[in-house]
Motif scaffolding. Sequence first.
Motif, short mmCIF file in Angstrom:
data_model
loop_
_atom_site.label_atom_id
_atom_site.label_comp_id
_atom_site.label_asym_id
_atom_site.label_seq_id
_atom_site.Cartn_x
_atom_site.Cartn_y
_atom_site.Cartn_z
N TYR A 1 -0.15 -7.53 6.53
CA TYR A 1 -1.28 -8.28 5.97
C TYR A 1 -0.86 -9.59 5.29
O TYR A 1 -1.71 -10.43 5.04
CB TYR A 1 -2.05 -7.41 4.98
CG TYR A 1 -2.84 -6.32 5.64
CD1 TYR A 1 -3.53 -6.56 6.82
CD2 TYR A 1 -2.88 -5.05 5.12
CE1 TYR A 1 -4.24 -5.56 7.44
CE2 TYR A 1 -3.60 -4.04 5.73
CZ TYR A 1 -4.28 -4.31 6.89
OH TYR A 1 -4.98 -3.32 7.50
N ARG A 2 0.42 -9.76 4.99
CA ARG A 2 0.88 -11.00 4.34
C ARG A 2 1.70 -11.86 5.30
O ARG A 2 2.39 -12.77 4.87
CB ARG A 2 1.74 -10.67 3.13
CG ARG A 2 0.99 -10.09 1.97
CD ARG A 2 1.93 -9.86 0.80
NE ARG A 2 2.82 -10.97 0.55
CZ ARG A 2 2.53 -11.99 -0.25
NH1 ARG A 2 1.38 -12.05 -0.85
NH2 ARG A 2 3.41 -12.96 -0.43
N THR B 1 5.22 -0.58 3.07
CA THR B 1 5.99 -1.75 3.49
C THR B 1 5.42 -2.35 4.77
O THR B 1 5.24 -3.57 4.88
CB THR B 1 7.47 -1.38 3.69
OG1 THR B 1 7.98 -0.83 2.48
CG2 THR B 1 8.29 -2.60 4.07
N ALA B 2 5.12 -1.51 5.74
CA ALA B 2 4.59 -2.02 7.02
C ALA B 2 3.22 -2.66 6.82
O ALA B 2 2.96 -3.75 7.36
CB ALA B 2 4.51 -0.87 8.02
N LEU C 1 7.92 -9.64 3.71
CA LEU C 1 8.76 -8.44 3.68
C LEU C 1 9.35 -8.22 2.28
O LEU C 1 9.39 -7.08 1.79
CB LEU C 1 9.88 -8.54 4.72
CG LEU C 1 10.77 -7.31 4.84
CD1 LEU C 1 9.96 -6.09 5.27
CD2 LEU C 1 11.90 -7.58 5.82
N THR C 2 9.76 -9.29 1.62
CA THR C 2 10.31 -9.16 0.27
C THR C 2 9.27 -8.63 -0.70
O THR C 2 9.52 -7.70 -1.47
CB THR C 2 10.84 -10.53 -0.22
OG1 THR C 2 11.80 -11.01 0.72
CG2 THR C 2 11.46 -10.41 -1.59
N VAL C 3 8.08 -9.22 -0.68
CA VAL C 3 7.00 -8.76 -1.56
C VAL C 3 6.62 -7.32 -1.23
O VAL C 3 6.40 -6.50 -2.12
CB VAL C 3 5.78 -9.70 -1.45
CG1 VAL C 3 4.58 -9.13 -2.17
CG2 VAL C 3 6.12 -11.07 -1.99
N ALA C 4 6.57 -7.00 0.06
CA ALA C 4 6.21 -5.64 0.47
C ALA C 4 7.25 -4.63 0.00
O ALA C 4 6.89 -3.54 -0.47
CB ALA C 4 6.05 -5.58 1.99
N ALA D 1 6.34 -1.80 -2.57
CA ALA D 1 6.44 -0.43 -2.06
C ALA D 1 7.40 0.40 -2.89
O ALA D 1 7.13 1.58 -3.14
CB ALA D 1 6.86 -0.45 -0.58
N VAL D 2 8.51 -0.18 -3.32
CA VAL D 2 9.45 0.55 -4.18
C VAL D 2 8.79 0.92 -5.50
O VAL D 2 8.87 2.06 -5.97
CB VAL D 2 10.74 -0.27 -4.42
CG1 VAL D 2 11.55 0.28 -5.58
CG2 VAL D 2 11.59 -0.31 -3.17
#
Length: 155
Positions: free
Chosen positions: A119-120, A113-114, A129-132, A136-137
């Motif tokens: 990078y985005r 996530t971090a 953050l939403t995409v990450a 990540a999930v």
Amino acid sequence: MTWRNMNSIMSIVLIMGAIGYALNLNHSASQAIFFASSGVGPTYFPNVLAGLVVILSIVTLVKNLRDTSDGNTAKITTPNAGYILATFALVVAFLLSWQFLGFFYVNVFILLTALMTLYRIEFGFKNSLTVALITAVATTGFLYVLFGQILALSF
């Protein structure tokens, strides 16, 4: 920093890494099983490769120190040095957290996530953050199912 200095530093790092690898390889517990045998054993080719890395790094180091041309004095610019340092710091924090606290899958989720948010960030903080989080999930879930459930490995 110039190319000459960078080449010298990297040659020294490679020499130290190859020697450390060879020492660790030759003093490992699995090596004790094969000490009685002579000839080509399980550590023969890794030792040859480590020796080649040391020899070639010494050749590069000597060549670099003897070279007086202006080609090696050009400055190295690293426009993404902040990303490199942040990634390095996050990976070190991940490894330390995993080593001392455990919780491999939680640490993987936080690291992914971090890094993906970092990078985005040019797409906006909420979007990145939403995409990450989604990625990540999915990735952490895949790792859990593969390693934790199918292969029954615990970290």
